[in-house]
Design a protein around this motif. Structure first.
Motif: not given
Length: 214
Positions: A103, A106-107, A15, A80-81, A78
């Motif tokens: 964010a 979530k990761t 991810e 990433i999203n 952060e």
């Protein structure tokens, strides 16, 4: 070993590894020349961490460098999203901090030590501890260092910068005060962020005359 733990390790790796291929999109706002590649988000992290070490080494700062480097690394996950939100994106600093933390949460939501990471994000955003203040300034200054490098490489020009930036009152004031290049504008925009740190204030002024290319 539990399969879940193994999956969590690999899931988090893949991810976060997505960022390896993601450019720092903020440079697009300034319409940087594409005659060379633009740095990726992890390259920005690496640069900020190396800057942190260099300042830590030369000025004998009493901080936890491991915590600083961890903040710099996890803070950027952060993106990433939510992507790379720059000061001209229309998103306030408070909102950016809020959605940025969400964010990151979530990761790392499935990680056993997720609270360790989210607590670092909180500390970074609050900027009350010496480590958080230092990490924040390293993060900001790394962008200024790259702006100077890109300017010295001839990759910026005012006629390519969007009117959304050039018409901004803050930018207009900087240009009225004698900024001659895009990097001058970029750097002067950030100068107020460094006023509470003698080291960073001196470094940003020294950068103006520093030649990044032979």
């Amino acid at each position: 070993m539990e399969q879940t733990k193994l999956e969590n390790v690999l899931n988090l790796y893949y991810e976060t590894a997505k960022l390896k291929e993601v450019e720092r999109s903020g440079w697009n706002t300034w319409n940087i020349s594409r005659n060379k590649r633009v740095e990726s988000i992890p390259e920005h992290v690496y640069g900020a961490q190396q800057l942190a070490y260099a300042i830590y080494s030369e000025f004998d700062i009493d901080i936890d460098l491991f915590k600083v480097n961890s903040m710099l690394a996890y803070h950027e996950t952060e993106e990433i999203n939510i992507g790379d939100l720059d000061p001209f994106s229309g998103v306030s600093a408070a909102k950016k901090a809020k959605i940025g933390k969400q964010a990151v949460e979530k990761t790392v939501s499935k990680m056993k030590k997720k609270n360790f990471i989210t607590s670092l994000i909180d500390e970074f955003n609050e900027r009350k501890t010496p480590e958080a203040k230092f990490a924040y300034l390293c993060d900001k200054m790394e962008a200024d260092l790259m702006a100077k490098k890109y300017q010295d490489e001839g990759r910026f020009s005012f006629d390519k910068v969007s009117s959304r930036i050039l018409d901004d009152e803050r930018i207009q004031a900087i240009m009225s005060n004698g900024a001659n290049t895009v990097a001058d504008v970029f750097i002067e925009f950030d100068v107020p962020k460094y006023t509470e740190s003698k080291i960073f204030s001196e470094l940003i002024q020294f950068l103006k005359e520093y030649k990044t290319t032979p």
